[in-house]
Each structure stands twice: as structure tokens, then as C-alpha cells.
Design a protein around this motif. Structure first.
Motif, mmCIF file in Angstrom:
data_model
loop_
_atom_site.group_PDB
_atom_site.id
_atom_site.type_symbol
_atom_site.label_atom_id
_atom_site.label_comp_id
_atom_site.label_asym_id
_atom_site.label_seq_id
_atom_site.Cartn_x
_atom_site.Cartn_y
_atom_site.Cartn_z
ATOM 1 N N TRP A 71 0.585 -1.227 -0.109
ATOM 2 C CA TRP A 71 -0.367 -0.079 0.199
ATOM 3 C C TRP A 71 1.108 0.924 0.223
ATOM 4 O O TRP A 71 2.003 1.353 0.885
ATOM 5 C CB TRP A 71 -0.537 -0.484 0.935
ATOM 6 C CG TRP A 71 -2.161 1.284 1.479
ATOM 7 C CD1 TRP A 71 -2.942 2.034 0.511
ATOM 8 C CD2 TRP A 71 -2.729 0.955 2.888
ATOM 9 N NE1 TRP A 71 -3.170 3.133 0.798
ATOM 10 C CE2 TRP A 71 -3.773 2.989 1.908
ATOM 11 C CE3 TRP A 71 -2.414 1.663 4.065
ATOM 12 C CZ2 TRP A 71 -4.302 3.360 3.149
ATOM 13 C CZ3 TRP A 71 -3.070 1.953 4.302
ATOM 14 C CH2 TRP A 71 -4.354 2.854 4.115
ATOM 15 N N ASP A 72 0.452 1.884 -0.921
ATOM 16 C CA ASP A 72 1.477 2.990 -1.110
ATOM 17 C C ASP A 72 0.251 4.516 -1.482
ATOM 18 O O ASP A 72 -0.513 4.792 -1.967
ATOM 19 C CB ASP A 72 2.039 3.542 -2.475
ATOM 20 C CG ASP A 72 3.496 2.469 -2.351
ATOM 21 O OD1 ASP A 72 3.807 2.301 -1.481
ATOM 22 O OD2 ASP A 72 3.126 1.668 -3.419
ATOM 23 N N VAL A 73 0.768 5.265 -0.417
ATOM 24 C CA VAL A 73 0.121 7.120 -0.684
ATOM 25 C C VAL A 73 0.797 8.176 -1.241
ATOM 26 O O VAL A 73 2.380 7.543 -0.723
ATOM 27 C CB VAL A 73 -0.531 7.096 0.915
ATOM 28 C CG1 VAL A 73 -0.941 8.122 0.707
ATOM 29 C CG2 VAL A 73 -1.641 5.991 0.635
ATOM 30 N N ARG A 110 -3.894 10.259 -3.855
ATOM 31 C CA ARG A 110 -3.395 9.353 -4.017
ATOM 32 C C ARG A 110 -3.554 7.941 -3.634
ATOM 33 O O ARG A 110 -2.073 7.660 -2.740
ATOM 34 C CB ARG A 110 -2.882 8.777 -5.788
ATOM 35 C CG ARG A 110 -3.088 7.869 -6.033
ATOM 36 C CD ARG A 110 -1.784 7.892 -7.587
ATOM 37 N NE ARG A 110 -1.387 6.655 -8.058
ATOM 38 C CZ ARG A 110 -0.716 5.984 -8.774
ATOM 39 N NH1 ARG A 110 0.754 5.885 -7.817
ATOM 40 N NH2 ARG A 110 -1.126 4.855 -9.449
ATOM 41 N N SER A 111 -4.060 6.806 -3.368
ATOM 42 C CA SER A 111 -3.587 5.890 -2.695
ATOM 43 C C SER A 111 -3.857 4.418 -4.026
ATOM 44 O O SER A 111 -4.601 4.136 -4.435
ATOM 45 C CB SER A 111 -4.964 5.523 -1.861
ATOM 46 O OG SER A 111 -4.619 4.364 -1.090
ATOM 47 N N TRP A 113 -2.985 0.009 -3.888
ATOM 48 C CA TRP A 113 -3.122 -1.327 -3.330
ATOM 49 C C TRP A 113 -2.644 -2.442 -4.365
ATOM 50 O O TRP A 113 -3.517 -2.158 -5.504
ATOM 51 C CB TRP A 113 -4.281 -1.249 -3.025
ATOM 52 C CG TRP A 113 -4.721 -0.946 -1.517
ATOM 53 C CD1 TRP A 113 -4.391 -1.110 -0.181
ATOM 54 C CD2 TRP A 113 -5.629 0.066 -1.488
ATOM 55 N NE1 TRP A 113 -5.223 -0.116 0.804
ATOM 56 C CE2 TRP A 113 -5.672 0.910 0.411
ATOM 57 C CE3 TRP A 113 -6.117 1.281 -1.970
ATOM 58 C CZ2 TRP A 113 -6.467 1.718 0.614
ATOM 59 C CZ3 TRP A 113 -7.240 2.563 -1.811
ATOM 60 C CH2 TRP A 113 -7.619 2.532 -0.658
ATOM 61 N N ASP A 122 -6.421 1.743 -7.024
ATOM 62 C CA ASP A 122 -6.149 2.912 -7.207
ATOM 63 C C ASP A 122 -7.146 4.247 -7.106
ATOM 64 O O ASP A 122 -8.641 3.883 -7.518
ATOM 65 C CB ASP A 122 -5.091 3.137 -8.661
ATOM 66 C CG ASP A 122 -4.103 2.876 -8.642
ATOM 67 O OD1 ASP A 122 -3.066 3.724 -7.863
ATOM 68 O OD2 ASP A 122 -3.964 1.659 -9.675
ATOM 69 N N SER A 124 -7.709 8.294 -6.781
ATOM 70 C CA SER A 124 -7.581 9.544 -6.397
ATOM 71 C C SER A 124 -8.567 10.760 -6.276
ATOM 72 O O SER A 124 -9.971 10.393 -6.972
ATOM 73 C CB SER A 124 -6.393 9.897 -6.938
ATOM 74 O OG SER A 124 -7.303 9.845 -8.834
#
Length: 195
Positions: A71-73, A110-111, A113, A122, A124
Motif C-alpha cells: 500500500w502506497d500513498v 492518491r492511494s 493497493w 487505485d 485519487s
């Protein structure tokens, strides 16, 4: 300035200041009546000149955070200020209107997973401030996309854009305020294959 606070967290900050001169203006000339081609008509001639100068300044901030292995944000903000100055010889009374034709504030979050079974999601959120010269109000936008990667060289995606409203104004021409472009809600399916 770039700062890696930790292995999974980074921050970028950029400031800018620009000076411009000899920017384009459209200068009115003396009107006259023309008889050819008929019928007689009034001509309002204009000539291009470079009687405008100005400055832009602002800041851009971006952050990336890997909250977990899947998980990136990311988030970003920009601030833009435009100041235009018409030369005393210029008769183009609308020259400074371009100051309000770019958003002063923009923000996005923006997220991303990475899910089991080769799935990705995604989402946003975007915010853009108003464009006063174009009579475009501030707006928010949400986009989302599901992606499945059945093999390394192919993916199938489906998603939606502008999910918060059926349509909203985003841009236009400050010389023709009535002709404003609109972005509509839309949905799509995309197949991608690379080799």
C-alpha cells in the motif's frame, strides 16, 4: 529540496520565481469602414505587440509514503501566483486577465493497493481552485481504477473518472468566456498488452 525521512517516506519541496518580459498583447488600431466586399462594414483592426511583462512564483510539495508492502500513498500540493503588468503604451485593457486563468491552488491525494490474485486498486482525490478570469469555479474530482494482471505482459483495467459529479467546468478561453470546456463523468475498460 528532497528529504528521505525513512526508507518508506520521502518529501520533495520546490520553489520557483520567474520573470517575463515582451509578452504578447493585441493592440487595437483605428476602426474604418470598408465597402468591398459588399455590403459596407466596419473593420476593427488589431496588431500583435509585446507590451506586457510579469512574474510567476510559487511552491510545489510532494510526499510519498509506503504505508505497507502492498500500500502506497502519495500527496502533492502546488501554489501558483501570476502578476502581470501592462506597459503604459498598451491599449489592451484585458491583458491582466490572464492572471486568473491558471489555478492558484492544486492538491491531489492518491492511494495504490497491490492486492492478492494480481489485483490492484487505485483511487485519487483532486482539488483545483477557481479560475476567476474564465468564470470556472473550484472543483473536486475523484477517480478510481481496478486492474488485473493475469500475466506479466498483459493487464485489464476498469475505472471511472469524475465520480463526484456528472460534469464540471475545467477550462476555457478568457477572450470567449461563454465557451467553457466541461469534463464529464466517464467509465472505461482498458486492455493493455506489451511485448
Amino acid at each position: 529540496y528532497r528529504w528521505a525521512a525513512r526508507r518508506n517516506l520521502s518529501l520533495d519541496v520546490a520553489g520557483f520565481f520567474n520573470v517575463y518580459d515582451h509578452l504578447e498583447t493585441t493592440e487595437p488600431l483605428l476602426p474604418f469602414v470598408e465597402t468591398s466586399p459588399p455590403p459596407p462594414h466596419l473593420v476593427l483592426p488589431q496588431r500583435f505587440d509585446n507590451l506586457l511583462k510579469g512574474e510567476t512564483y510559487g511552491v510545489e510539495v510532494a510526499a510519498n509514503w509506503a504505508i505497507a508492502s502492498r500500500w502506497d500513498v502519495s500527496a502533492a500540493y502546488s501554489r501558483l501566483k501570476i502578476l502581470l503588468h501592462r506597459d503604459s503604451r498598451s491599449q489592451m485593457t484585458t491583458a491582466e486577465q490572464a492572471e486568473g486563468a491558471s489555478p492558484g491552488h492544486q492538491f491531489h491525494l492518491r492511494s495504490h493497493w497491490r492486492l492478492p490474485y494480481n489485483l490492484e486498486f487505485d483511487a485519487s482525490l483532486h482539488h483545483t481552485s477557481s479560475l476567476p478570469s474564465l468564470e470556472v469555479p473550484a472543483y473536486n474530482r475523484v477517480d478510481a481504477q481496478w486492474t488485473w494482471n493475469p500475466v506479466e505482459s498483459a493487464s485489464i483495467s476498469t475505472g471511472g473518472q469524475n465520480l463526484l459529479s456528472r460534469r464540471h467546468r475545467e477550462f476555457g478561453n478568457f477572450r470567449q468566456v461563454g465557451r467553457i470546456g466541461q469534463a464529464e463523468r466517464n467509465f472505461y475498460v482498458k486492455l493493455r498488452w506489451h511485448f
